[in-house]
Motif scaffolding. Structure first.
Motif, PDB file in Angstrom:
ATOM      1  N   ALA A 287       0.889  -1.268  -0.071  1.00  0.00           N
ATOM      2  CA  ALA A 287       0.104  -0.040  -0.044  1.00  0.00           C
ATOM      3  C   ALA A 287       0.916   1.256   0.102  1.00  0.00           C
ATOM      4  O   ALA A 287       1.866   1.159   0.738  1.00  0.00           O
ATOM      5  N   GLY A 288       0.476   2.140  -0.680  1.00  0.00           N
ATOM      6  CA  GLY A 288       0.878   3.504  -0.567  1.00  0.00           C
ATOM      7  C   GLY A 288       0.118   4.441   0.281  1.00  0.00           C
ATOM      8  O   GLY A 288      -0.928   4.275   0.933  1.00  0.00           O
ATOM      9  N   CYS A 289       0.624   5.610   0.246  1.00  0.00           N
ATOM     10  CA  CYS A 289      -0.162   6.754   1.441  1.00  0.00           C
ATOM     11  C   CYS A 289       0.204   8.099   0.984  1.00  0.00           C
ATOM     12  O   CYS A 289       1.414   8.577   0.367  1.00  0.00           O
ATOM     13  N   THR A 290      -0.688   8.831   0.823  1.00  0.00           N
ATOM     14  CA  THR A 290      -0.506  10.430   0.411  1.00  0.00           C
ATOM     15  C   THR A 290      -1.709  11.203   0.953  1.00  0.00           C
ATOM     16  O   THR A 290      -2.649  10.753   1.470  1.00  0.00           O
ATOM     17  N   ASP A 339     -10.208   3.387  -8.134  1.00  0.00           N
ATOM     18  CA  ASP A 339     -10.933   2.301  -7.838  1.00  0.00           C
ATOM     19  C   ASP A 339     -11.180   2.608  -6.539  1.00  0.00           C
ATOM     20  O   ASP A 339     -10.358   2.631  -5.470  1.00  0.00           O
ATOM     21  N   TRP A 340     -12.297   3.444  -6.129  1.00  0.00           N
ATOM     22  CA  TRP A 340     -12.621   3.754  -4.700  1.00  0.00           C
ATOM     23  C   TRP A 340     -12.506   2.855  -3.621  1.00  0.00           C
ATOM     24  O   TRP A 340     -12.262   3.236  -2.361  1.00  0.00           O
ATOM     25  N   SER A 341     -12.710   1.591  -3.788  1.00  0.00           N
ATOM     26  CA  SER A 341     -12.532   0.806  -2.934  1.00  0.00           C
ATOM     27  C   SER A 341     -10.978   0.616  -2.550  1.00  0.00           C
ATOM     28  O   SER A 341     -10.617  -0.113  -1.340  1.00  0.00           O
ATOM     29  N   ALA A 342      -9.849   0.967  -3.363  1.00  0.00           N
ATOM     30  CA  ALA A 342      -8.664   0.966  -3.177  1.00  0.00           C
ATOM     31  C   ALA A 342      -8.340   2.126  -2.104  1.00  0.00           C
ATOM     32  O   ALA A 342      -6.891   2.180  -1.893  1.00  0.00           O
ATOM     33  N   ILE A 343      -9.123   3.174  -2.189  1.00  0.00           N
ATOM     34  CA  ILE A 343      -8.663   4.295  -1.168  1.00  0.00           C
ATOM     35  C   ILE A 343      -9.410   4.436   0.226  1.00  0.00           C
ATOM     36  O   ILE A 343     -10.439   4.600   0.165  1.00  0.00           O
ATOM     37  N   ALA A 363     -15.450   3.521  -1.166  1.00  0.00           N
ATOM     38  CA  ALA A 363     -16.511   2.818  -1.657  1.00  0.00           C
ATOM     39  C   ALA A 363     -17.619   2.387  -0.480  1.00  0.00           C
ATOM     40  O   ALA A 363     -18.730   2.728  -0.698  1.00  0.00           O
ATOM     41  N   THR A 364     -16.958   1.846   0.270  1.00  0.00           N
ATOM     42  CA  THR A 364     -17.761   1.296   1.494  1.00  0.00           C
ATOM     43  C   THR A 364     -18.359   2.348   2.381  1.00  0.00           C
ATOM     44  O   THR A 364     -19.706   2.512   2.751  1.00  0.00           O
ATOM     45  N   ALA A 365     -17.611   3.455   2.420  1.00  0.00           N
ATOM     46  CA  ALA A 365     -18.347   4.672   3.187  1.00  0.00           C
ATOM     47  C   ALA A 365     -19.515   5.305   2.352  1.00  0.00           C
ATOM     48  O   ALA A 365     -20.509   5.830   3.033  1.00  0.00           O
ATOM     49  N   LEU A 382     -13.386  18.897   0.758  1.00  0.00           N
ATOM     50  CA  LEU A 382     -13.765  20.346   0.820  1.00  0.00           C
ATOM     51  C   LEU A 382     -14.275  20.793   2.511  1.00  0.00           C
ATOM     52  O   LEU A 382     -13.667  21.743   3.118  1.00  0.00           O
ATOM     53  N   ALA A 383     -14.658  19.687   3.293  1.00  0.00           N
ATOM     54  CA  ALA A 383     -15.052  19.443   4.560  1.00  0.00           C
ATOM     55  C   ALA A 383     -13.661  19.925   5.518  1.00  0.00           C
ATOM     56  O   ALA A 383     -13.707  20.325   6.469  1.00  0.00           O
ATOM     57  N   ASP A 384     -12.995  19.076   4.960  1.00  0.00           N
ATOM     58  CA  ASP A 384     -11.491  18.998   5.596  1.00  0.00           C
ATOM     59  C   ASP A 384     -10.583  19.878   5.033  1.00  0.00           C
ATOM     60  O   ASP A 384      -9.379  19.931   5.678  1.00  0.00           O
ATOM     61  N   GLU A 385     -10.980  20.784   4.176  1.00  0.00           N
ATOM     62  CA  GLU A 385      -9.994  21.740   3.458  1.00  0.00           C
ATOM     63  C   GLU A 385      -8.574  21.122   3.381  1.00  0.00           C
ATOM     64  O   GLU A 385      -7.535  21.879   3.784  1.00  0.00           O
ATOM     65  N   LEU A 386      -8.584  19.994   2.564  1.00  0.00           N
ATOM     66  CA  LEU A 386      -7.610  19.288   1.950  1.00  0.00           C
ATOM     67  C   LEU A 386      -6.711  18.952   2.776  1.00  0.00           C
ATOM     68  O   LEU A 386      -5.568  18.289   2.658  1.00  0.00           O
ATOM     69  N   GLY A 387      -7.199  18.633   4.272  1.00  0.00           N
ATOM     70  CA  GLY A 387      -6.303  18.155   5.294  1.00  0.00           C
ATOM     71  C   GLY A 387      -6.292  16.765   5.370  1.00  0.00           C
ATOM     72  O   GLY A 387      -5.753  16.143   6.383  1.00  0.00           O
ATOM     73  N   SER A 388      -6.758  15.931   4.500  1.00  0.00           N
ATOM     74  CA  SER A 388      -7.082  14.448   4.609  1.00  0.00           C
ATOM     75  C   SER A 388      -5.912  13.834   4.043  1.00  0.00           C
ATOM     76  O   SER A 388      -5.216  14.104   2.979  1.00  0.00           O
ATOM     77  N   SER A 389      -5.782  12.542   4.662  1.00  0.00           N
ATOM     78  CA  SER A 389      -4.769  11.714   3.922  1.00  0.00           C
ATOM     79  C   SER A 389      -5.393  10.365   3.708  1.00  0.00           C
ATOM     80  O   SER A 389      -6.519  10.102   4.221  1.00  0.00           O
ATOM     81  N   CYS A 390      -4.611   9.644   2.685  1.00  0.00           N
ATOM     82  CA  CYS A 390      -5.345   8.343   2.598  1.00  0.00           C
ATOM     83  C   CYS A 390      -4.241   7.311   2.268  1.00  0.00           C
ATOM     84  O   CYS A 390      -3.293   7.370   1.991  1.00  0.00           O
ATOM     85  N   LEU A 391      -4.688   5.986   2.443  1.00  0.00           N
ATOM     86  CA  LEU A 391      -3.762   4.935   1.827  1.00  0.00           C
ATOM     87  C   LEU A 391      -4.234   4.283   0.669  1.00  0.00           C
ATOM     88  O   LEU A 391      -5.447   4.366   0.098  1.00  0.00           O
ATOM     89  N   MET A 392      -3.605   3.980  -0.269  1.00  0.00           N
ATOM     90  CA  MET A 392      -3.792   3.547  -1.441  1.00  0.00           C
ATOM     91  C   MET A 392      -3.420   2.078  -1.858  1.00  0.00           C
ATOM     92  O   MET A 392      -2.109   1.853  -2.021  1.00  0.00           O
ATOM     93  N   HIS A 393      -4.291   1.069  -1.697  1.00  0.00           N
ATOM     94  CA  HIS A 393      -4.050  -0.396  -1.875  1.00  0.00           C
ATOM     95  C   HIS A 393      -3.710  -0.755  -3.408  1.00  0.00           C
ATOM     96  O   HIS A 393      -4.726  -1.249  -3.664  1.00  0.00           O
ATOM     97  N   VAL A 394      -2.663  -0.595  -3.941  1.00  0.00           N
ATOM     98  CA  VAL A 394      -2.467  -0.612  -5.408  1.00  0.00           C
ATOM     99  C   VAL A 394      -1.289  -1.410  -5.948  1.00  0.00           C
ATOM    100  O   VAL A 394      -0.923  -1.474  -6.720  1.00  0.00           O
ATOM    101  N   GLY A 395      -0.356  -1.880  -4.788  1.00  0.00           N
ATOM    102  CA  GLY A 395       0.750  -2.623  -4.867  1.00  0.00           C
ATOM    103  C   GLY A 395       0.733  -3.983  -5.261  1.00  0.00           C
ATOM    104  O   GLY A 395      -0.172  -4.671  -4.995  1.00  0.00           O
ATOM    105  N   HIS A 396       2.057  -4.647  -5.443  1.00  0.00           N
ATOM    106  CA  HIS A 396       2.049  -6.079  -5.750  1.00  0.00           C
ATOM    107  C   HIS A 396       3.218  -6.354  -5.221  1.00  0.00           C
ATOM    108  O   HIS A 396       4.176  -6.106  -5.188  1.00  0.00           O
ATOM    109  N   GLU A 397       3.057  -7.717  -4.333  1.00  0.00           N
ATOM    110  CA  GLU A 397       4.218  -8.065  -3.565  1.00  0.00           C
ATOM    111  C   GLU A 397       5.239  -8.526  -4.452  1.00  0.00           C
ATOM    112  O   GLU A 397       6.540  -8.447  -4.248  1.00  0.00           O
TER     113      GLU A 397
END
Length: 534
Positions: A287-290, A339-343, A363-365, A382-397
């Motif tokens: 997973a990545g993060c940004t 893919d919203w389920s990966a974010i 996606a779930t939320a 918008l509500a978080d004034e760009l201050g949110s962070s996320c995990l991106m489940h997009v990698g391959h072992e």
């Protein structure tokens, strides 16, 4: 003798050579002797029977730009054995700036570094920031001049090429930062405003870095669609400018790149064999993060933070954003339809507004709230004034494993340490390599893995007196049990301290003793001065 004796250690000296048993003494901040067991004496003794003594680990990609100043314990990195971090990453950090640029950056980077209240932003230039670090930090730090920050300072946040005058000013500011001690330049080419730069602009700036003996560390334009072409662009910039290249969080992600790491490594080997100076770092997770806003198309950021927030409220802009993200693949999201389920949202700026989303994929939320996932995404920004962070489940072992075995590989955590549920790589990267990929899977030899974490990054940074356990070297050291070392941080419990690391020294001063962090702050800003001393 006012020396610390480490008695009977299994020394893995960082060179890649086989381990050997020895006594090691430390005095005046340096390794004063390495000799046969039982041969040395000291005023204080650490019994190391059965434990590995290695150089301190170098995190080649860290985001501790503010935490080094606000969290003087910095246990996340100290407890892993990290003694030096390379910061100023991904083209965005806090020097050099003016007041306007700093205001924008504080908002734009809140998802990475927070925006601590009552914090004293008493610097503007690179040298002043390094001086601030010199007032005391848990570990050492090396700084890269961030290209996106340069662009914001000299060009602004508009989506356009730099003029000749603006480019000349960028070169001047970059040269000043290099002369004040920076080790190179980072770029973030999926982040605004760095993503607006042409290849020619980057070549021109890298020529300045090359003049000072530094290196270019790009987060290039895509790790998804067209990733290999984007790596090729970075190699081309290095060839044309004569600047050394260090590839940040080197990997290829998303389904389009499953199993394609060998193609990337073949490209890098060809360039290396032709004389291009290339190194890279990676972390041992899929997973990545940004920042959550980083996935937006580049045009959303033109004009700065306030313009972005206005567009998030504009119905026409929202429709365009979602069309690009969900069907075309935005440049901010690496050219792949989202893919919203990966974010997964893992940190927010305003918990009272958006805290209920932490730990949930979009996606779930969205399904639980009965709204389209894209609308939930935009409303959250918008509500978080760009201050949110996320995990991106997009990698391959398989890609992760192939890259970590390359001869020019080093280790970078890319750890964002703030938020309710940060990526566990911030607390677990280095012990995870040693536990999972050395002890359990045998993909890396212990001595070779330690080399990737110590002397290889020291060589890239030009730190001639660090990265090895040898007489006269700076005593950045780690003592750990090779059978017990383990990363305990998980996605559910990301701030768990690793097991098996007993002692850590920074510049010869213990900062971790018997697995517990003390109050010492011997870390300093390292400066690119030929010797690399603190």
């Amino acid at each position: 003798m006012d020396e610390i004796l480490i008695r009977g250690a299994l020394v893995v000296d960082g060179s890649g050579a086989p381990p050997f048993e020895a006594d090691v003494t430390i005095g005046a901040g340096r390794v004063s002797a390495v000799d046969s067991p039982g041969s040395l004496r000291g005023s204080r003794t650490i019994i190391a029977d059965g434990l590995v003594l290695s150089p301190g680990f170098v995190d080649m990609h860290a985001h501790s730009d503010l935490l080094l100043l606000t969290d003087h314990r910095h246990t996340a990195k100290v407890a892993q054995g990290v003694t030096t971090e390379v910061i100023g990453q991904d083209g965005l950090s806090y020097a050099p700036v003016d007041d306007r640029t700093l205001r924008n950056l504080r908002t734009q980077l809140a998802g990475w570094n927070g925006d601590p209240p009552e914090f004293d932003w008493n610097w503007r230039g690179v040298g002043e920031y390094l001086d601030r670090l010199d007032q005391g930090a848990a570990i050492n730090a090396a700084y890269l001049v961030p290209h996106g920050t340069l662009r914001m300072l000299c060009v602004g946040s508009e989506n356009r090429p730099a003029s000749e005058l603006e480019l000349a000013r960028m070169r001047e500011e970059l040269a000043r930062g290099m002369s004040e001690g920076a080790f190179g330049m980072s770029s973030g080419l999926t982040y605004a405003p760095g993503m607006y730069a042409t290849t020619a602009e980057l070549v021109t700036l890298c020529e300045v870095v090359a003049e000072y003996g530094g290196y270019h560390c790009p987060h290039h334009r895509s790790y998804g669609a067209g990733a290999l072409a984007c790596y090729e662009e970075m190699i081309r910039i290095s060839r044309q400018s004569g600047c050394a290249l260090h590839l940040a969080h080197a990997t290829v992600n998303f389904e389009v790149n499953r199993g394609r790491a060998p193609e990337l490594l073949a490209m890098l080997d060809e360039a290396l064999d032709s004389g291009v100076g290339i190194t890279m770092d990676s972390y041992p997770y899929q997973a990545g993060c940004t920042s959550l806003h980083a996935l937006l198309p580049s045009w959303m950021f033109s004009g700065g933070v306030e313009a972005t927030l206005r567009r998030l409220s504009d119905p026409a802009s929202r429709r365009r954003v979602l069309r690009e993200m969900e069907f075309e693949g935005s440049d901010g999201a690496h050219g792949v339809p989202i893919d919203w389920s990966a974010i997964e949202i893992n940190g927010v700026r305003h918990p009272g507004r958006t805290g209920h989303l932490v730990g949930r994929d979009i996606a779930t939320a969205a399904d639980a709230e009965g709204v389209p996932p894209g609308e939930l995404y935009l409303d959250t920004l918008l509500a978080d004034e760009l201050g949110s962070s996320c995990l991106m489940h997009v990698g391959h072992e398989e890609n992760v494993r192939a890259i970590m075995r390359h001869r020019m590989h080093t280790v970078g955590s890319d750890g964002l340490l703030l938020g309710e549920r940060p990526h566990p790589r911030g607390w677990g990267t280095f012990p995870r390599y040693l536990a999972r990929y050395v002890r359990e899977l045998g993909l890396l030899d212990l001595s070779e893995c330690i080399r990737h974490m110590t002397s290889a990054p020291a060589l890239r940074l030009g730190l001639s007196d660090r990265g090895l356990v040898r007489r006269g070297m700076v005593a950045d050291l780690v003592l750990f049990d090779p059978e017990e070392i383990r990363d305990n941080a998980t996605f559910e419990h990301p701030r768990a301290q690793p097991s098996g690391i007993s002692h850590v020294m920074v510049n010869g001063v213990p900062v971790l003793e018997h697995g517990k962090r003390n109050d010492a702050t011997p870390g300093r800003a390292l400066r690119r001065d030929g010797g690399g001393t603190a």
